[in-house]
Design an enzyme around this catalytic site. Structure first.
Site, mmCIF file in Angstrom:
data_model
loop_
_atom_site.group_PDB
_atom_site.id
_atom_site.type_symbol
_atom_site.label_atom_id
_atom_site.label_comp_id
_atom_site.label_asym_id
_atom_site.label_seq_id
_atom_site.Cartn_x
_atom_site.Cartn_y
_atom_site.Cartn_z
ATOM 1 N N TYR A 49 -38.814 -29.010 -38.880
ATOM 2 C CA TYR A 49 -38.485 -28.494 -37.672
ATOM 3 C C TYR A 49 -37.166 -27.949 -37.521
ATOM 4 O O TYR A 49 -36.856 -26.921 -37.150
ATOM 5 C CB TYR A 49 -38.875 -29.432 -36.370
ATOM 6 C CG TYR A 49 -38.525 -28.956 -35.093
ATOM 7 C CD1 TYR A 49 -39.497 -28.144 -34.411
ATOM 8 C CD2 TYR A 49 -37.504 -29.298 -34.296
ATOM 9 C CE1 TYR A 49 -39.261 -27.761 -33.129
ATOM 10 C CE2 TYR A 49 -37.189 -28.955 -33.364
ATOM 11 C CZ TYR A 49 -37.945 -28.428 -32.516
ATOM 12 O OH TYR A 49 -37.707 -27.853 -31.181
ATOM 13 N N ASP A 50 -36.387 -29.024 -38.060
ATOM 14 C CA ASP A 50 -34.786 -28.281 -37.780
ATOM 15 C C ASP A 50 -34.526 -27.366 -38.654
ATOM 16 O O ASP A 50 -33.642 -26.393 -38.482
ATOM 17 C CB ASP A 50 -34.041 -29.949 -38.273
ATOM 18 C CG ASP A 50 -34.007 -30.952 -37.230
ATOM 19 O OD1 ASP A 50 -34.311 -30.604 -36.059
ATOM 20 O OD2 ASP A 50 -33.778 -32.175 -37.833
ATOM 21 N N LEU A 96 -29.899 -31.878 -28.883
ATOM 22 C CA LEU A 96 -28.575 -31.720 -29.596
ATOM 23 C C LEU A 96 -28.521 -30.799 -30.540
ATOM 24 O O LEU A 96 -29.569 -30.383 -31.153
ATOM 25 C CB LEU A 96 -28.377 -33.060 -30.342
ATOM 26 C CG LEU A 96 -28.095 -34.117 -29.582
ATOM 27 C CD1 LEU A 96 -27.838 -35.502 -30.338
ATOM 28 C CD2 LEU A 96 -26.866 -34.068 -28.669
ATOM 29 N N GLU A 129 -23.256 -42.809 -34.250
ATOM 30 C CA GLU A 129 -24.597 -43.756 -33.961
ATOM 31 C C GLU A 129 -25.670 -43.198 -34.794
ATOM 32 O O GLU A 129 -26.024 -41.998 -34.805
ATOM 33 C CB GLU A 129 -24.716 -43.925 -32.568
ATOM 34 C CG GLU A 129 -25.084 -42.748 -31.655
ATOM 35 C CD GLU A 129 -25.327 -42.905 -30.302
ATOM 36 O OE1 GLU A 129 -26.240 -43.656 -29.929
ATOM 37 O OE2 GLU A 129 -24.398 -42.545 -29.647
ATOM 38 N N LYS A 131 -29.551 -41.815 -35.090
ATOM 39 C CA LYS A 131 -30.312 -40.944 -34.231
ATOM 40 C C LYS A 131 -31.677 -41.725 -34.324
ATOM 41 O O LYS A 131 -32.397 -41.424 -35.192
ATOM 42 C CB LYS A 131 -30.442 -39.620 -34.588
ATOM 43 C CG LYS A 131 -30.854 -38.685 -33.637
ATOM 44 C CD LYS A 131 -31.009 -37.053 -34.100
ATOM 45 C CE LYS A 131 -31.502 -36.096 -33.139
ATOM 46 N NZ LYS A 131 -33.312 -36.511 -33.137
ATOM 47 N N ARG A 152 -38.549 -36.721 -21.040
ATOM 48 C CA ARG A 152 -37.761 -35.668 -21.136
ATOM 49 C C ARG A 152 -38.521 -34.408 -20.672
ATOM 50 O O ARG A 152 -38.055 -33.614 -19.858
ATOM 51 C CB ARG A 152 -37.178 -35.302 -22.596
ATOM 52 C CG ARG A 152 -36.345 -34.303 -22.775
ATOM 53 C CD ARG A 152 -36.237 -33.454 -24.090
ATOM 54 N NE ARG A 152 -36.177 -34.519 -25.228
ATOM 55 C CZ ARG A 152 -35.031 -34.717 -25.599
ATOM 56 N NH1 ARG A 152 -33.962 -34.079 -25.144
ATOM 57 N NH2 ARG A 152 -34.974 -35.438 -26.644
ATOM 58 N N GLU A 187 -33.875 -44.139 -25.796
ATOM 59 C CA GLU A 187 -35.091 -43.714 -26.766
ATOM 60 C C GLU A 187 -36.057 -44.877 -27.174
ATOM 61 O O GLU A 187 -35.662 -46.110 -27.233
ATOM 62 C CB GLU A 187 -34.586 -43.477 -28.393
ATOM 63 C CG GLU A 187 -35.506 -42.529 -29.036
ATOM 64 C CD GLU A 187 -35.074 -41.009 -28.477
ATOM 65 O OE1 GLU A 187 -36.112 -40.125 -29.288
ATOM 66 O OE2 GLU A 187 -34.438 -40.837 -27.667
ATOM 67 N N CYS A 432 -54.070 -2.146 -40.853
ATOM 68 C CA CYS A 432 -54.492 -3.391 -40.007
ATOM 69 C C CYS A 432 -55.943 -3.788 -40.136
ATOM 70 O O CYS A 432 -56.692 -3.464 -40.205
ATOM 71 C CB CYS A 432 -54.289 -2.935 -38.588
ATOM 72 S SG CYS A 432 -54.393 -4.369 -37.641
ATOM 73 N N CYS A 450 -48.796 -3.155 -37.365
ATOM 74 C CA CYS A 450 -49.992 -2.129 -36.940
ATOM 75 C C CYS A 450 -49.415 -1.187 -35.993
ATOM 76 O O CYS A 450 -49.057 -1.383 -34.904
ATOM 77 C CB CYS A 450 -51.169 -2.950 -36.437
ATOM 78 S SG CYS A 450 -52.546 -1.986 -35.602
#
Length: 710
Positions: A49-50, A96, A129, A131, A152, A187, A432, A450
C-alpha cells in the site's frame, strides 16, 4: 529510492502519462482504504500500500499542477461503517507521510528545518517509536471520565465504539490528574501469543480464523456486540492526543510520559534522536528486534519533540509536517501469471490486469496484479528505455509479486528461466474490448483510450458508479451492482435518468422496480425516497459527481468556494473556453488549479453531448450554494496576494497559510488581477511587473502590520 524499474518509469512519464497514472492510483488507493479501514479485509500488505502511495506522491512532486482533487495525498482512511453511530472528531485524525530509506529521512529533516527557517547546525530533536500495526482509536475523557471512543474513519468522522473500548483492560474508565478535556489517541492491537491462542480457539470451534493480528484487532473492536469484543485479547498503546483543554507538557516525549503517568500503556521503546544517523540506527535496531517484540509493527515514527515547533509546522491536508513514518521493506512472492485481461475505466483508459495463481504475500492472498500499460508489459518505459532489463511479461510467466499499495498488487520481475515454451508476446488491443471502438494512444501518452465515449458501456457504467459513490451523490441503496443491472436493462443511461426512475418504473408503470427479482414494494419505495433526498445537493458534491477528469473532492471544493453557485461556475467555464481571457485567468488563479485541470474543465463544458447531459441533470436538482469562508473583518479577504523575495520573519509556507486563513487567494504570479504584492529582499521581476501595473506593494513588516501580526 533510486535504481528500480518503478523509479525509472516515474522519471520517464510525460504530462499525459502522469495524469493518467495519478487517476489510476487514486482509484486503487481509495478501494484499498475502504478494504483496510472500513471493511477490516485488506487485500494488500502495508508495504505494498505504501509503495502505491509513494508512487503517487513522487508523480505529484514531479508534476504538482496535476495533483487531483481526490488525490490519495489528501485523504485519510475510509468512511465509517453504517453499522455504528458516527462521531465527528473535534480534531482530525491524520495519517503520516512515509520515508523508505535514509535519504527520505534526511529530506524530512531538511524540510522541517526549511519550513522553520532553522540553520543546519541549529539543535533539533525528534522522538522515535515503533509504529504499531493495529487500529487507530481516539478516547475522549471529560472530567477524568471516559465518555467516548471512536475509530479513525475517514479522519473527520469515525465510528462510535465506546461500549467496546470499555472492555479493553489497557483503557482506564477513569483517570485522575488529567485536564478537564483530554482526547487520548493510540493503537488497538493483539499480541502475537494472544493471536495464536485466538486462532487456535477458533479452529477448535470450527469458526473463522484471522489472517493476521491487525485484522483480528480491527474485527474485534468493531463488533456490534460488546460481549464479543470483551472475549478478545485486545491491547492499547497510547502515543498521541487530540483535543485537550490544557497542555500535557512542552515536548512530545514529556506528553507521552504524562499519558503513562495517567495510567495508559505507552511504548517503552520510545527514545529521542537528533540526527539522520541516529534515526536510521534506531530503525535498523528495531527492525532486527522486530520478530521478538511480541506485536506487529511496520516501521518507526519520528516526531519533532518540541511541541511549540510542532504548532509552527502545522498540518498539510492529511498529514502533519512534524512527523513521518520510516517504513520497513515490502514482502515479495513468486507465482504464475495465468492471464492478462483488459479493463476499461471511466475515462476510457484501457488498463491491463494480471490474473495470478493465488499466492500469499505478507499474510494476504493475492490473485490480481496491475500491469500499468502496454509499455510496462513490453518491458519498456514511456520513452522506450528498458525496464526489468527489457524483459516483457507474458501469459504463463513465473512472476515476482509485491503488494504495491492497494487493491491490485504489482508485478516486480519475471523469471525467464521458467517461461513456458511457445509463449508469445502479449498483443495489446487496438480496439476497445467493450464497444469495439478504436483504442487510440496520443503521441507522448502511455495510456491507450477508447474513443467511444458515450457509446462505450464501460465508460458509461463507470461514470454512473462514480456519480452515486459515497463522496458524490451517495444515494443509499443504489450501489455499483444495481447500477450495472439497471444500465444493462436500459433503465438508466446517464445521471439524469436516476431522477426520472420513479416516473418511468414506479407504481403503476408497465415495468415496475418492485417487480424486479429481489425487489419488493418496500425496497422500491426506499430507493425512490433515497433518490429524492439527493435532489438537493451541495455544489462541491455536484462538481465532483460529474466525473470530470482531474476533478476530485479537493478541487471540487476549491471550485465551489471560488464560484459559490452553479450558475456562476457554469458561466465561468463557458467563458474560459477561449483559454486567454479574464475567466481563464481567474480559473488559473485558484491555488491548486493548473493548466491540465483547467483544460479538462473547459473542454468538458465545451462538449455538446456532455453539456446537454449536465443540463438534463440540473433540471432535477436544487443546488446549494457554497458557503464563503468566515473572514469578517479580514483586510485581505477575497484579495489575490503574491509573495516574492526572501521573507525574514516567517517562511514562505507560513506566510501563504496565514494569508489563506484570512480569506486571501495566494497566487504564484503577478497579473492585472493581483491586489497586493508582498516583497522581501531579493524581489525581482514580480516586483517590477507589480510596479508597472500599479499594484500595491508592501514589505514584510507592512504585511504583518496589515494583517494584525506586527
Amino acid at each position: 529510492m533510486s535504481g528500480t524499474a518503478e523509479d525509472t518509469a516515474i522519471e520517464s512519464l510525460d504530462r499525459k502519462a502522469a495524469a493518467e497514472e495519478l487517476e489510476r492510483l487514486a482509484g486503487l488507493i481509495a478501494a484499498a482504504n475502504a478494504a483496510y479501514h472500513r471493511d477490516d479485509a485488506p487485500e494488500l500488505s502495508d508495504a505494498e500500500y505504501d509503495r502505491l502511495k509513494r508512487r503517487n506522491a513522487a508523480i505529484e512532486a514531479r508534476f504538482p499542477d496535476l495533483k487531483r482533487d481526490d488525490s490519495p495525498s489528501d485523504r485519510v482512511g475510509a468512511s465509517p461503517s453504517p453499522g455504528f453511530a458516527k462521531v465527528r472528531h473535534a480534531q482530525r485524525m491524520l495519517s503520516l507521510g512515509n520515508a523508505f530509506d535514509a535519504e527520505d529521512v534526511a529530506d524530512f529533516i531538511r524540510s522541517v528545518r526549511s519550513y522553520l527557517g532553522l540553520e543546519p547546525a541549529a539543535p533539533l530533536t525528534f522522538t522515535a517509536e515503533p509504529k504499531i500495526d493495529g487500529l487507530s482509536l481516539s478516547l475522549r475523557y471529560e472530567d477524568g471520565q471516559l465518555v467516548q471512543a471512536a475509530t479513525r474513519g475517514d479522519g473527520a468522522v469515525g465510528e462510535n465504539v465506546t461500549a467496546n473500548a470499555r472492555t479493553i483492560d489497557d483503557i482506564p474508565a477513569r483517570i485522575h490528574g488529567a485536564p478537564d478535556v483530554l482526547e487520548v489517541r493510540g493503537e488497538v492491537y493483539i499480541s502475537h501469543p494472544d493471536f495464536a491462542a485466538l486462532n487456535a480457539r477458533a479452529e477448535a470451534a470450527g469458526t473463522r480464523t484471522f489472517a493476521n493480528p491487525r485484522n483480528a484487532a480491527a474485527g474485534s473492536l468493531r463488533q456490534l456486540d460488546p460481549a464479543i469484543t470483551a472475549s478478545r485479547p485486545l491491547r492499547f498503546f497510547a502515543y498521541a492526543w487530540g483535543e485537550v483543554s490544557a497542555p500535557l507538557a512542552d515536548s512530545q516525549l514529556g506528553a507521552v510520559e504524562r499519558l503513562r503517568g495517567l495510567g495508559f500503556a505507552t511504548n517503552p521503546l520510545t527514545v529521542t534522536v537528533d540526527t539522520t544517523e541516529a534515526m536510521t540506527a534506531y530503525h535498523d535496531r528495531i527492525a532486527a528486534e522486530r520478530a521478538g517484540l511480541g506485536y506487529d509493527i511496520d516501521g518507526i515514527v519520528y516526531k519533532v519533540n518540541d511541541l511549540a515547533l510542532q504548532r509552527r509546522l502545522g498540518l498539510r491536508a492529511t498529514t502533519p509536517r512534524w512527523a513521518i513514518a520510516h517504513k520497513f521493506p515490502a514482502e515479495l512472492a513468486w507465482t504464475r501469471l495465468e492471464k492478462i485481461e483488459i479493463q476499461v475505466g471511466r475515462t476510457g483508459a484501457l488498463s491491463p490486469v494480471g490474473r495470478l495463481t493465488p499466492v500469499t504475500v505478507g499474510g494476504v492472498v493475492v490473485s490480481n496484479a496491475t500491469l500499468h500499460n502496454e509499455d510496462y508489459i513490453a518491458g519498456r518505459d514511456a520513452r522506450g528505455a528498458p525496464i526489468r532489463g527489457g524483459r516483457d511479461i507474458r501469459e504463463g510467466d513465473r512472476v515476482q509479486v509485491y503488494r504495491a499499495g492497494d487493491v491490485i498488487p504489482k508485478i516486480a520481475d519475471v523469471d525467464l528461466s521458467a517461461r513456458p515454451d511457445g509463449t508469445q508476446p502479449f498483443e495489446f488491443p487496438a480496439l476497445c474490448p467493450q464497444c469495439g471502438s478504436d483504442a487510440l494512444r496520443d503521441e507522448g501518452d502511455s495510456v491507450r483510450r477508447c474513443s467511444g465515449r458515450l457509446i462505450c458501456p464501460a465508460q458509461a457504467v463507470e461514470q454512473l458508479k462514480h456519480f452515486v459513490s459515497r463522496a458524490a451523490f451517495d444515494i443509499e441503496g443504489l450501489g455499483a451492482k444495481l447500477v450495472e443491472e439497471l444500465y444493462a436493462d436500459g433503465w438508466i443511461r446517464e445521471p439524469a435518468d436516476i431522477f426520472t426512475l420513479r416516473d418511468r418504473h414506479g407504481p403503476g408503470r408497465p415495468t415496475q422496480l418492485k417487480n424486479r427479482e429481489g425487489w419488493g414494494e418496500t425496497s422500491a419505495r426506499n430507493l425512490f425516497a433515497a433518490i429524492d433526498r439527493r435532489r438537493t445537493v451541495p455544489l462541491d458534491r455536484l462538481i465532483f459527481a460529474l466525473g470530470i477528469r482531474h476533478v476530485g473532492e479537493t478541487n471540487a471544493r476549491l471550485l465551489a468556494r471560488r464560484y459559490a453557485s452553479w450558475d456562476a461556475f457554469e458561466t465561468a467555464m463557458s467563458a474560459a473556453a477561449d483559454r486567454g481571457g479574464p475567466a481563464w485567468e481567474d480559473l488559473l488563479a485558484i491555488d491548486g488549479v493548473g493548466q491540465v485541470l483547467a483544460t479538462s474543465l473547459v473542454t468538458t463544458f465545451a462538449q455538446g453531448a456532455e453539456r446537454a447531459s449536465m443540463e438534463r441533470l440540473i433540471a432535477h436538482l436544487e443546488i446549494k450554494d457554497a458557503a464563503r469562508p468566515a473572514t469578517e473583518g479580514s483586510p485581505v479577504a477575497g484579495k489575490t496576494v503574491v509573495f516574492t523575495g526572501t521573507l525574514e520573519k516567517m517562511t514562505r509556507a507560513e506566510a501563504k497559510a496565514r494569508a489563506e486563513s484570512l480569506g486571501a487567494k495566494v497566487s504564484g504570479s503577478v497579473s492585472a488581477r493581483t491586489d497586493l504584492l508582498v516583497a522581501g529582499p531579493g524581489a525581482g521581476s514580480k516586483a517590477r511587473k507589480a510596479a508597472e501595473l500599479g499594484i500595491e506593494t508592501l514589505d514584510e513588516d507592512g504585511w504583518l502590520s496589515l494583517i494584525g501580526d506586527g
